[in-house]
Design a protein around this motif. Structure first.
Motif, PDB file in Angstrom:
ATOM      1  N   CYS A 108       0.840  -1.197   0.000  1.00 17.91           N
ATOM      2  CA  CYS A 108       0.000   0.000   0.000  1.00 17.91           C
ATOM      3  C   CYS A 108       0.872   1.242   0.000  1.00 17.91           C
ATOM      4  O   CYS A 108       1.737   1.400   0.862  1.00 17.91           O
ATOM      5  N   ASN A 109       0.655   2.125  -0.976  1.00 16.43           N
ATOM      6  CA  ASN A 109       1.395   3.385  -1.015  1.00 16.43           C
ATOM      7  C   ASN A 109       0.995   4.280   0.151  1.00 16.43           C
ATOM      8  O   ASN A 109      -0.066   4.096   0.751  1.00 16.43           O
ATOM      9  N   LYS A 110       1.837   5.248   0.402  1.00 18.05           N
ATOM     10  CA  LYS A 110       1.617   6.214   1.458  1.00 18.05           C
ATOM     11  C   LYS A 110       0.328   7.004   1.194  1.00 18.05           C
ATOM     12  O   LYS A 110       0.064   7.410   0.055  1.00 18.05           O
ATOM     13  N   ALA A 111      -0.443   7.225   2.253  1.00 15.81           N
ATOM     14  CA  ALA A 111      -1.625   8.083   2.108  1.00 15.81           C
ATOM     15  C   ALA A 111      -1.197   9.517   2.352  1.00 15.81           C
ATOM     16  O   ALA A 111      -1.129   9.972   3.486  1.00 15.81           O
ATOM     17  N   GLU A 112      -0.900  10.218   1.276  1.00 20.42           N
ATOM     18  CA  GLU A 112      -0.431  11.603   1.425  1.00 20.42           C
ATOM     19  C   GLU A 112      -1.595  12.568   1.569  1.00 20.42           C
ATOM     20  O   GLU A 112      -1.473  13.620   2.196  1.00 20.42           O
ATOM     21  N   GLY A 113      -2.726  12.228   0.936  1.00 24.09           N
ATOM     22  CA  GLY A 113      -3.858  13.144   0.972  1.00 24.09           C
ATOM     23  C   GLY A 113      -5.148  12.447   0.615  1.00 24.09           C
ATOM     24  O   GLY A 113      -5.233  11.224   0.571  1.00 24.09           O
ATOM     25  N   ALA A 114      -6.188  13.245   0.361  1.00 24.27           N
ATOM     26  CA  ALA A 114      -7.538  12.766   0.058  1.00 24.27           C
ATOM     27  C   ALA A 114      -8.091  11.926   1.211  1.00 24.27           C
ATOM     28  O   ALA A 114      -7.730  12.171   2.377  1.00 24.27           O
ATOM     29  N   MET A 115      -8.929  10.949   0.933  1.00 20.51           N
ATOM     30  CA  MET A 115      -9.573  10.189   2.009  1.00 20.51           C
ATOM     31  C   MET A 115      -9.496   8.683   1.781  1.00 20.51           C
ATOM     32  O   MET A 115     -10.338   7.946   2.296  1.00 20.51           O
ATOM     33  N   TYR A 116      -8.504   8.244   0.971  1.00 17.30           N
ATOM     34  CA  TYR A 116      -8.541   6.853   0.528  1.00 17.30           C
ATOM     35  C   TYR A 116      -7.170   6.214   0.539  1.00 17.30           C
ATOM     36  O   TYR A 116      -6.144   6.879   0.400  1.00 17.30           O
ATOM     37  N   LEU A 117      -7.200   4.874   0.653  1.00 16.83           N
ATOM     38  CA  LEU A 117      -6.031   4.048   0.368  1.00 16.83           C
ATOM     39  C   LEU A 117      -6.434   3.106  -0.751  1.00 16.83           C
ATOM     40  O   LEU A 117      -7.608   2.700  -0.851  1.00 16.83           O
ATOM     41  N   PHE A 118      -5.469   2.764  -1.582  1.00 18.45           N
ATOM     42  CA  PHE A 118      -5.771   1.912  -2.730  1.00 18.45           C
ATOM     43  C   PHE A 118      -4.705   0.822  -2.815  1.00 18.45           C
ATOM     44  O   PHE A 118      -3.881   0.792  -3.720  1.00 18.45           O
ATOM     45  N   PRO A 119      -4.733  -0.108  -1.820  1.00 23.00           N
ATOM     46  CA  PRO A 119      -3.684  -1.124  -1.778  1.00 23.00           C
ATOM     47  C   PRO A 119      -3.786  -2.119  -2.935  1.00 23.00           C
ATOM     48  O   PRO A 119      -4.874  -2.379  -3.461  1.00 23.00           O
ATOM     49  N   CYS A 120      -2.630  -2.664  -3.276  1.00 25.08           N
ATOM     50  CA  CYS A 120      -2.543  -3.684  -4.316  1.00 25.08           C
ATOM     51  C   CYS A 120      -2.501  -5.052  -3.639  1.00 25.08           C
ATOM     52  O   CYS A 120      -1.764  -5.239  -2.668  1.00 25.08           O
ATOM     53  N   ILE A 121      -3.297  -5.965  -4.145  1.00 28.75           N
ATOM     54  CA  ILE A 121      -3.312  -7.294  -3.543  1.00 28.75           C
ATOM     55  C   ILE A 121      -2.926  -8.327  -4.592  1.00 28.75           C
ATOM     56  O   ILE A 121      -3.513  -8.395  -5.675  1.00 28.75           O
ATOM     57  N   CYS A 122      -1.913  -9.076  -4.237  1.00 27.85           N
ATOM     58  CA  CYS A 122      -1.441 -10.128  -5.143  1.00 27.85           C
ATOM     59  C   CYS A 122      -2.223 -11.398  -4.801  1.00 27.85           C
ATOM     60  O   CYS A 122      -1.958 -12.047  -3.788  1.00 27.85           O
ATOM     61  N   LEU A 123      -3.227 -11.698  -5.608  1.00 32.10           N
ATOM     62  CA  LEU A 123      -4.122 -12.813  -5.277  1.00 32.10           C
ATOM     63  C   LEU A 123      -3.547 -14.141  -5.770  1.00 32.10           C
ATOM     64  O   LEU A 123      -3.020 -14.218  -6.892  1.00 32.10           O
ATOM     65  N   PRO A 124      -3.665 -15.182  -4.969  1.00 28.95           N
ATOM     66  CA  PRO A 124      -3.185 -16.500  -5.408  1.00 28.95           C
ATOM     67  C   PRO A 124      -3.986 -16.991  -6.625  1.00 28.95           C
ATOM     68  O   PRO A 124      -5.176 -16.676  -6.765  1.00 28.95           O
ATOM     69  N   GLU A 125      -3.323 -17.759  -7.444  1.00 27.18           N
ATOM     70  CA  GLU A 125      -3.938 -18.326  -8.657  1.00 27.18           C
ATOM     71  C   GLU A 125      -5.271 -19.032  -8.330  1.00 27.18           C
ATOM     72  O   GLU A 125      -6.256 -18.887  -9.060  1.00 27.18           O
ATOM     73  N   LYS A 126      -5.270 -19.720  -7.194  1.00 25.31           N
ATOM     74  CA  LYS A 126      -6.461 -20.476  -6.802  1.00 25.31           C
ATOM     75  C   LYS A 126      -7.662 -19.550  -6.543  1.00 25.31           C
ATOM     76  O   LYS A 126      -8.812 -19.894  -6.854  1.00 25.31           O
ATOM     77  N   ALA A 127      -7.380 -18.378  -5.974  1.00 22.47           N
ATOM     78  CA  ALA A 127      -8.452 -17.407  -5.720  1.00 22.47           C
ATOM     79  C   ALA A 127      -8.983 -16.844  -7.037  1.00 22.47           C
ATOM     80  O   ALA A 127     -10.200 -16.642  -7.208  1.00 22.47           O
ATOM     81  N   ILE A 128      -8.062 -16.611  -7.966  1.00 20.95           N
ATOM     82  CA  ILE A 128      -8.474 -16.086  -9.274  1.00 20.95           C
ATOM     83  C   ILE A 128      -9.359 -17.106  -9.992  1.00 20.95           C
ATOM     84  O   ILE A 128     -10.385 -16.752 -10.580  1.00 20.95           O
ATOM     85  N   LYS A 129      -8.994 -18.378  -9.887  1.00 20.62           N
ATOM     86  CA  LYS A 129      -9.809 -19.451 -10.490  1.00 20.62           C
ATOM     87  C   LYS A 129     -11.188 -19.506  -9.821  1.00 20.62           C
ATOM     88  O   LYS A 129     -12.210 -19.693 -10.485  1.00 20.62           O
ATOM     89  N   ALA A 130     -11.195 -19.354  -8.493  1.00 23.57           N
ATOM     90  CA  ALA A 130     -12.472 -19.406  -7.760  1.00 23.57           C
ATOM     91  C   ALA A 130     -13.378 -18.244  -8.175  1.00 23.57           C
ATOM     92  O   ALA A 130     -14.604 -18.407  -8.300  1.00 23.57           O
ATOM     93  N   ALA A 131     -12.761 -17.091  -8.393  1.00 19.31           N
ATOM     94  CA  ALA A 131     -13.540 -15.930  -8.845  1.00 19.31           C
ATOM     95  C   ALA A 131     -14.130 -16.214 -10.220  1.00 19.31           C
ATOM     96  O   ALA A 131     -15.307 -15.933 -10.486  1.00 19.31           O
ATOM     97  N   GLU A 132     -13.306 -16.773 -11.087  1.00 18.83           N
ATOM     98  CA  GLU A 132     -13.739 -17.134 -12.439  1.00 18.83           C
ATOM     99  C   GLU A 132     -14.954 -18.065 -12.368  1.00 18.83           C
ATOM    100  O   GLU A 132     -15.958 -17.856 -13.055  1.00 18.83           O
ATOM    101  N   ALA A 133     -14.840 -19.055 -11.501  1.00 18.75           N
ATOM    102  CA  ALA A 133     -15.939 -20.022 -11.341  1.00 18.75           C
ATOM    103  C   ALA A 133     -17.192 -19.310 -10.826  1.00 18.75           C
ATOM    104  O   ALA A 133     -18.318 -19.684 -11.179  1.00 18.75           O
ATOM    105  N   ALA A 134     -16.994 -18.293  -9.997  1.00 19.99           N
ATOM    106  CA  ALA A 134     -18.137 -17.541  -9.454  1.00 19.99           C
ATOM    107  C   ALA A 134     -18.568 -16.430 -10.407  1.00 19.99           C
ATOM    108  O   ALA A 134     -19.425 -15.614 -10.067  1.00 19.99           O
TER     109      ALA A 134
END
Lengths: 481, 481
Positions: free
Chosen positions: B389-415
């Motif tokens: 997650c980058n530094k929250a310098e301003g505004a009202m939000y954080l926008f973290p990056c999540i490295c999802l496991p392959e298995k989760a991506i497959k599960a999302a696809e199935a859903a």
């Protein structure tokens, strides 16, 4: 040079016109500045604005109860203070508590649900039920910043291209022509019949619909304004039934502008909502798609600056309702004070409430004064040479017809302007009175009109009448054939 | 069957999306209802809304001085009463009088000038001058119901067809993608560089512009959001100069979303408006077309429900300014309370005013708490497996990056859903925490993010962190490759 020019902007924006704040009003504002900087520079000492339905700008006072509740909701931390009891009526304090309790966290500074605060929609739905005698569903209510954004939302939904047509009365309130132009649709005009008090004939609707179809236009919706703007008529029940039947048969969405529902001035007429008419004909959700627009800007309240209003959306399938919700959600929500006020006008103080008597006195005072002003101005117009004016049954306007002499029409031509604009400009320059030329609303080709509001305070009406009468006489003397 | 269906509405409406109030939020509202009707039906007892920048919905209190002035302007007849002195601060009473005197007839219930009340625009222009050190003209100010209608107005003006392009940052606030879709234009993406703290590279702008042109797109404008939404960065001055130079050279209108101008949390960064940057580069009216958007919904005030805001429009020829005025006039004016509040946030109490100390304490309390919350959440995200997650310098939000496991991506696809949506839905169902999936804002293909506001009150932050941490661990355990 800046990159944006008239040659490269959206041509729909260029095409849009809005006469109510157009050329004549701009001239009036310039004259007002001149009067301020150089008193005595014109043959009048004030501008008399009769161009726009903006009652409080001309001295109409707000309804006290409504303003008490708004102030308390704006600053709830004074609700518990003892001084507040002395400053505000008990029922205003009670109502403010009720409203705050309907808002999650009592947060009047938070975005609400995109349709508006649920508790306020419940109140509005109950008010509609009480008015119509038929059920209303709070989930059908979309609170908006005045009626205008609601109209835009429906136009945006329905218009795909210039082949989609919206049936509009002529004369019409220019919000409709402007909105149709901005969204790139086709305005399909139907003419109100001036000779029968701006009556609406279903035969005329059928004729114009057939004509539009023959030009490849797909009619999507029919706009009806009742009580009429700029024409001031109140539709007869028979007429309303005919319109409902026509929309049902032709698969048209009925867009009912009912913002003047409280403004009826003649005992022989009353306001019935199109929903009440449709339901009393036995037509329900599956029979007719109907949108009713209401606003806090009109009625006896006249709270234009608060930008409150709602639309009641019935007879649409759930997928379409979701699309309307989605578009509403892009702007997050309408302003909360306007939402609160919309709930108040649909549930004002009742018999027995502390404010009831003063509220009733304020309301009746405003409405009976409006009725007197309408009658005085109507009579004054009918006393002018070549001018005829229908009865002001409702709304806030008169739309007299003026038979201009040939010489005046030629003079307008030479001045490169429309004859009604020519008349209104001359009137303004001579008297300070601001009317809107009929061409801004549409009129039968070859006829000329102007719209005059009935809103100047009663002590100003004699001046309006005498200055107008004097001007008109000299105008006719100058141009009489 | 009702005549309107998904097959025959405006396809631009269908295309428009608005994730901030989308599927996840609808699910959250349903869960909240279930918690109310069946307490204990879920493994949490409240919904923690981190989806939208709506501070007062989460318990942030309004600034007292602002609300005092609003209440007094709503109900001016109490201004003369002795009880009012005990209830309201002296400078609020004085300010209310000042504002009322700027309104013709003191009518807070009247439509105003379509750009907003002139005296309030004077105050705002003076506030901009004091902020930037360069002149501001009240005639350049258009007051609007929040920033959203202002953005729509500019899109409506500039977009003629799907061949007109608007450069937008990715990730972006979905108002922009929604508005471009509704007006039928092309969104030309430029990617912010996550690796350099969501930096904005002019080389990336040039590349995307060339790419768009090669596809036959005419670029009209560039949107920049500073401080960033959803990304929370504050642009460096160098960066801002590069953007101004690029827009000038390419003849692009610079649309500067500056609604978070008061929300800067790190000492090494400060907010500079794009107008200040452009003027300090020596560029005036004839060099660059620049629109700055401001809102009362953000900052330390967070008055989302009031729907106030303005745009400052500079560097357009008079004919275009007239077109913008015309479009504004179709909706008559923005709500007067919002107009008043917009003037207040640009001219808050000053040293020596009775309210100054309490005002400062409220303001500093809110901003320092936001800074603490931002840091706590940023650290919590960086402690999660596979999350950066980058530094929250301003505004009202954080926008973290999540490295999802392959298995989760497959599960999302199935859903049949996007992986980030899958994660957010699981998070909501397990913890009651509402994030918005990154796909609603746009992200580099193959990366996944979510947006989390820093707005839950400080006493709720530990619960957000512990529930999130626990959920994330079990999610990763379930799907780890």
């Amino acid at each position: 040079m800046p990159p944006v020019s008239l040659d490269n902007i959206n041509p729909k924006v260029l095409k849009c016109e809005y006469a109510v704040r157009g050329e004549i009003v701009t001239l009036a504002q310039a004259l007002q500045e001149e009067l301020k900087s150089k008193p005595g520079s014109h043959p009048f000492d004030e501008i008399l604005y009769c161009n726009i339905g903006n009652p409080q700008s001309l001295g109409q006072q707000p309804i006290t109860f409504f303003r008490e509740v708004l102030a308390l909701c704006d600053h709830p931390s004074i609700l518990d203070r003892s001084e507040t009891q002395g400053l505000f009526s008990a029922d205003a304090i009670e109502r403010a508590w009720q409203i705050l309790d309907q808002i999650p966290g009592r947060a009047t500074g938070a975005y609400s649900h995109s349709q508006g605060i649920k508790g306020l929609r419940d109140t509005i739905a109950a008010g509609i039920e009480a008015r119509d005698g038929f059920p209303a569903d709070p989930n059908d209510i979309f609170l908006t910043d005045g009626a205008s954004p609601a109209v835009h939302m429906m136009m945006q939904l329905l218009i795909r291209s210039e082949k989609d047509g919206i049936l509009c009365p002529i004369p019409q309130y220019p919000l409709y022509s402007a909105s149709i132009a901005l969204h790139g649709g086709a305005l399909v005009p139907y003419y109100l019949d001036e000779a029968t008090g701006w009556g609406l004939e279903v035969s005329e609707l059928k004729k114009q619909l057939a004509d539009a179809k023959s030009k490849g236009i797909t009619p999507r919706a029919l706009v009806v304004i009742n009580p009429g703007n700029p024409t001031g008529q109140v539709l007869a029940e028979d007429n309303q039934r005919g319109i409902v039947e026509f929309c049902k048969q032709e698969g048209l969405v009925l867009l009912a502008d009912e913002v003047y529902q409280e403004n009826v001035y003649v005992p022989e007429k009353k306001f019935d909502s199109f929903k009440k008419i449709a339901r009393s004909m036995g037509y329900g959700e599956n029979d007719i798609s109907l949108v009713s627009f209401q606003s806090v800007s009109k009625g006896y309240y006249g709270e234009c600056g608060k930008r409150g209003g709602y639309m009641e959306v019935t007879g649409f399938v759930p997928e379409i309702r979701e699309q309307i919700y989605k578009v509403a959600s892009v702007n997050l929500c309408s302003n909360i004070s306007g939402q609160i006020l919309a709930s108040l006008v649909m549930s004002p103080p009742k018999v027995g409430d502390e404010s009831y008597e003063s509220y009733s006195a304020e309301k009746d005072g405003i409405l009976s004064s409006l009725a007197r002003r309408a009658k005085t101005l109507e009579d004054a117009f009918n006393n002018l040479e070549g001018v005829t004016c229908n009865k002001a049954e409702g709304a806030m306007y008169l739309f007299p017809c003026i038979c201009l002499p040939e010489k005046a029409i030629k003079a307008a031509e030479a001045a490169k302007t429309a004859p009604d604009n020519f008349y209104c400009r001359r009137l303004l320059n001579a008297t300070g009175i601001v009317f809107v030329p009929g061409s801004g609303f549409g009129q039968l080709p070859g006829t000329w009109h102007f719209r005059c509001t009935i809103l100047p305070q009663e002590d100003k009406i004699p001046a309006v009448v005498s200055r107008l009468t004097e001007f008109h006489k000299s105008f006719m003397d100058e141009f009489r054939d």
